[in-house]
Scaffold this active site. Structure first.
Site, mmCIF file in Angstrom:
data_model
loop_
_atom_site.group_PDB
_atom_site.id
_atom_site.type_symbol
_atom_site.label_atom_id
_atom_site.label_comp_id
_atom_site.label_asym_id
_atom_site.label_seq_id
_atom_site.Cartn_x
_atom_site.Cartn_y
_atom_site.Cartn_z
ATOM 1 N N GLU A 252 36.139 39.414 30.007
ATOM 2 C CA GLU A 252 35.040 39.460 30.979
ATOM 3 C C GLU A 252 35.066 40.868 31.551
ATOM 4 O O GLU A 252 35.983 41.238 32.300
ATOM 5 C CB GLU A 252 35.244 38.396 32.043
ATOM 6 C CG GLU A 252 35.205 37.000 31.424
ATOM 7 C CD GLU A 252 35.300 35.858 32.409
ATOM 8 O OE1 GLU A 252 35.756 36.077 33.541
ATOM 9 O OE2 GLU A 252 34.929 34.738 32.038
ATOM 10 N N CYS A 286 31.343 42.008 39.760
ATOM 11 C CA CYS A 286 30.840 42.442 38.446
ATOM 12 C C CYS A 286 29.388 42.060 38.245
ATOM 13 O O CYS A 286 28.701 42.642 37.415
ATOM 14 C CB CYS A 286 31.691 41.828 37.352
ATOM 15 S SG CYS A 286 31.673 40.028 37.426
ATOM 16 N N GLU A 388 28.313 52.053 35.263
ATOM 17 C CA GLU A 388 28.735 51.145 36.336
ATOM 18 C C GLU A 388 29.418 51.953 37.444
ATOM 19 O O GLU A 388 30.347 52.713 37.170
ATOM 20 C CB GLU A 388 29.710 50.095 35.783
ATOM 21 C CG GLU A 388 30.144 49.096 36.837
ATOM 22 C CD GLU A 388 31.226 48.126 36.349
ATOM 23 O OE1 GLU A 388 32.248 48.580 35.798
ATOM 24 O OE2 GLU A 388 31.057 46.917 36.553
HETATM 25 P P1 NAD Z 1 40.808 47.489 35.391
HETATM 26 O O1 NAD Z 1 40.334 47.290 34.004
HETATM 27 O O2 NAD Z 1 41.168 48.846 35.836
HETATM 28 O O3 NAD Z 1 42.106 46.587 35.659
HETATM 29 C C1 NAD Z 1 42.105 45.187 35.461
HETATM 30 C C2 NAD Z 1 43.521 44.733 35.174
HETATM 31 O O4 NAD Z 1 43.944 45.266 33.930
HETATM 32 C C3 NAD Z 1 44.549 45.171 36.195
HETATM 33 O O5 NAD Z 1 45.459 44.125 36.395
HETATM 34 C C4 NAD Z 1 45.226 46.359 35.513
HETATM 35 O O6 NAD Z 1 46.533 46.605 35.932
HETATM 36 C C5 NAD Z 1 45.215 45.888 34.070
HETATM 37 N N1 NAD Z 1 45.287 46.946 33.064
HETATM 38 C C6 NAD Z 1 44.789 48.200 33.139
HETATM 39 N N2 NAD Z 1 45.025 48.863 31.976
HETATM 40 C C7 NAD Z 1 45.679 48.003 31.156
HETATM 41 C C8 NAD Z 1 46.213 48.088 29.835
HETATM 42 N N3 NAD Z 1 46.094 49.203 29.101
HETATM 43 N N4 NAD Z 1 46.843 47.016 29.322
HETATM 44 C C9 NAD Z 1 46.957 45.877 30.030
HETATM 45 N N5 NAD Z 1 46.493 45.734 31.293
HETATM 46 C C10 NAD Z 1 45.850 46.782 31.848
HETATM 47 O O7 NAD Z 1 39.678 46.854 36.312
HETATM 48 P P2 NAD Z 1 39.609 46.857 37.900
HETATM 49 O O8 NAD Z 1 39.341 48.240 38.369
HETATM 50 O O9 NAD Z 1 40.792 46.116 38.416
HETATM 51 O O10 NAD Z 1 38.320 45.933 38.147
HETATM 52 C C11 NAD Z 1 37.012 46.393 38.208
HETATM 53 C C12 NAD Z 1 36.312 46.193 36.878
HETATM 54 O O11 NAD Z 1 36.386 44.813 36.495
HETATM 55 C C13 NAD Z 1 34.825 46.514 36.915
HETATM 56 O O12 NAD Z 1 34.464 47.169 35.737
HETATM 57 C C14 NAD Z 1 34.168 45.134 36.968
HETATM 58 O O13 NAD Z 1 32.845 45.098 36.489
HETATM 59 C C15 NAD Z 1 35.096 44.344 36.111
HETATM 60 N N6 NAD Z 1 34.997 42.916 36.405
HETATM 61 C C16 NAD Z 1 34.386 42.098 35.498
HETATM 62 C C17 NAD Z 1 34.250 40.736 35.770
HETATM 63 C C18 NAD Z 1 33.568 39.795 34.816
HETATM 64 O O14 NAD Z 1 33.683 38.578 35.009
HETATM 65 N N7 NAD Z 1 32.864 40.265 33.803
HETATM 66 C C19 NAD Z 1 34.747 40.217 36.961
HETATM 67 C C20 NAD Z 1 35.355 41.103 37.856
HETATM 68 C C21 NAD Z 1 35.489 42.452 37.581
HETATM 69 O O1 6OD Z 2 32.318 32.890 39.686
HETATM 70 C C1 6OD Z 2 33.062 33.071 38.720
HETATM 71 O O2 6OD Z 2 33.608 32.142 38.116
HETATM 72 C C2 6OD Z 2 33.298 34.426 38.249
HETATM 73 N N1 6OD Z 2 34.016 34.524 37.114
HETATM 74 C C3 6OD Z 2 32.831 35.468 38.935
HETATM 75 C C4 6OD Z 2 33.018 36.808 38.566
HETATM 76 C C5 6OD Z 2 32.697 37.792 39.417
HETATM 77 C C6 6OD Z 2 32.921 39.156 39.093
HETATM 78 O O3 6OD Z 2 33.271 40.023 39.865
#
Ligand code: NAD
Ligand code: 6OD
Length: 484
Positions: A252, A286, A388
């Site tokens: 995700e 997100c 983003e």
């Molecule tokens: P991030 O990708 O920097 O980190 C997410 C997690 O991955 C953290 O726990 C981090 O320590 C870990 N991580 C980082 N590099 C890694 C690697 N090489 N191997 C394994 N683990 C690793 O994301 P963030 O800054 O924590 O979150 C923000 C991002 O998440 C935004 O892009 C947002 O859109 C996305 N997001 C998506 C959803 C969705 O449901 N699609 C939901 C929430 C957030």
């Molecule tokens: O509502 C949820 O189940 C879900 N996965 C939300 C994600 C939000 C992203 O930041």
């Protein structure tokens, strides 16, 4: 100073290295966090393996799901602790953590416990070439040990969104929460203990991504599947990292979500809905809309109304019930968001409101706040419209026809979510079905039914979670064919 430990095989354990957990509202230190090294990752994965092969794996579905309801009870019993920990780690307003993050964590356990109990088996009766019959039925088995890697924006909500269905399907988990928000994953270990979840079923490792617990976990050959939420580029790195051990992945990832506002919308509802869609959680969801397309006839009045909403937001201390806009998560993330505010100027945007950093005259000036910001006037090719940002910011552009709005909304490499605002239901359906995304809302935003598919297209992810989609990801189906 408080120390947040790893949780391995039912015990809280320290380690050799620590890192700081910082309160984003004022930059103060909340705790030191134990960073898991590769030996601890190994211990956690081995403990998780023993758990699925032992007591947890032998529990019947009735007892397993009843314990998951007890996890939900234990979260509710510690409601205030969870809220306070989440607010301190993320800086999100207490009103938001109390109405969304913590209740949803409990709901995740209840919904997936009930769903797995109700899920029937797929079966097909067939005829063999010699005229005899055959009965096919599929049985659902756990995958084994699931690695769960989550971000900082909705830490407990997103962690339990994965942990609850994984456990409901009979797996054990090793979770690696974001380094920015270690607290609630650790508190959840206490709730697991209260609920009688056997040791080794839920393990928590703290640390970073590359060269740390995150990467050690994805590379571990004892992990049977990885479920990840985070940035698209991290997803790409994880994909490479797991390639040699071939395991199922659920991703995700990021988004650059569009909202389309037609002139026939309910104006007040659309403005209010869009204000949430752009600014909720300081734009760090997100699903937030960073691109807003408004039919030209109402463009000026809409921009003016959204500006009033943005300027009416109350940025404040996260623990104040009146606050509806907290800080960004970290100094580093604030620098990223501010770099886009500067870029918008360079790209020639008109600043409708915001674009800077608020001044409080107290300790919040050491926190990571930015102003809620609205831009207009950028070409669709501008980086601020394409990339983003993940902050409280949107670009609003006019459109003249439905076709043009659909084309602009779909002109992105991401494909997570969209919202459409119109009083014409036929148009709502028509436009919704043309959106190249995983989730489309009509006249609402972030209205969630946990049984529905959730995930994105393109750079926004791989696969779907939610309802049966989660059960299918977190289990292995064995089709059994019996000649009758
Ligand atoms: P991030 O990708 O920097 O980190 C997410 C997690 O991955 C953290 O726990 C981090 O320590 C870990 N991580 C980082 N590099 C890694 C690697 N090489 N191997 C394994 N683990 C690793 O994301 P963030 O800054 O924590 O979150 C923000 C991002 O998440 C935004 O892009 C947002 O859109 C996305 N997001 C998506 C959803 C969705 O449901 N699609 C939901 C929430 C957030
Ligand atoms: O509502 C949820 O189940 C879900 N996965 C939300 C994600 C939000 C992203 O930041």
């Amino acid at each position: 100073m408080k120390v947040i430990q790893n949780y391995i095989d039912g015990r809280f354990v320290s380690g050799k290295r620590q890192f700081a957990d910082v309160n984003p509202a004022d930059g103060t230190l909340i705790a030191q966090v134990t960073e898991a090294d590769d030996a601890q990752v190994d211990e956690a994965v081995n403990a998780a393996r023993r758990a699925v092969q032992g007591e947890w794996g032998r529990l019947g579905i009735r007892e397993r799901t009843s314990r998951l309801h007890r996890v939900a009870d234990a979260i509710e019993k510690r409601f205030d602790c969870f809220v306070q920990a989440e607010v301190a780690d993320t800086g999100k307003p207490i009103s938001l953590a109390s109405r969304l993050d913590v209740p949803r964590a409990a709901a995740n356990f209840r919904v997936f416990a009930d769903l797995v109990k109700m899920a029937g088996l797929e079966s097909f009766q067939a005829e063999t070439p010699d005229g005899a019959g055959a009965l096919n039925y599929a049985v659902r088995k756990p995958l084994g040990v699931v690695g769960v890697i989550t971000p900082w924006n909705l830490p407990l909500l997103l962690l339990t969104w994965k942990v609850a269905p994984a456990l409901a399907c009979g797996n054990s988990v090793v979770v690696k929460p974001s380094e920015e928000t270690p607290a609630t994953a650790t508190l959840l270990a206490e709730a697991m203990q209260d609920a009688g979840i056997p040791r080794g079923v839920y393990n928590v490792l703290h640390g970073f991504g590359p060269g740390s617990a995150g990467e050690f976990l994805t590379q571990h050959s004892g992990v049977d599947a990885i479920t990840f939420t985070g940035e698209s580029k991290t997803g790409a790195a994880i994909m490479k990292s797991v390639a040699s051990t071939v395991k199922p992945l659920s991703f995700e990832l990021g988004g650059k979500n569009a909202a389309i506002v037609f002139a026939d919308c309910n104006f007040e509802e659309a403005v209010s809905g869009l204000s949430d869609a752009v600014f909720l959680n300081t734009g760090q969801v997100c699903l937030c809309a960073e691109r807003v397309y408004v039919e030209r006839k109402i463009f000026d009045s809409f921009v003016e109304a959204l500006k009033r909403k943005a300027e009416g937001l109350h940025p404040g201390w996260p623990s104040d019930e009146k606050t509806d806009l907290g800080p960004l998560i970290s100094a580093q993330h604030r620098e990223k968001v501010l770099s886009y505010y500067r870029l918008a100027d360079e790209e020639g945007a008109t600043v409708i409101t915001g674009g800077g950093v608020p001044k409080f005259g107290d300790n919040r000036d050491q926190g990571f706040y930015v102003q809620p910001t609205i831009y207009t006037g950028l070409p669709e090719s501008a980086r601020c419209v394409k990339e983003e940002i993940f902050g409280p910011v949107c670009h609003v552009a006019p459109f003249d026809s439905e076709e043009q709005a659909v084309a602009m909304a779909n002109d992105t490499k991401y494909g997570l979510a969209a919202s459409i605002w119109t009083s014409d239901l036929k148009r709502g359906h028509r436009v919704a079905q043309q959106m190249k995304v995983g989730i489309t809302w009509v006249n609402c935003w972030f209205l969630r039914d946990l049984r529905t598919p959730f995930g994105g297209a393109g750079l926004s992810g791989i696969g779907r979670e939610g309802g049966m989609h989660s059960l299918n990801f977190y289990s292995e189906l064995n089709n059994i064919c019996i000649r009758l």
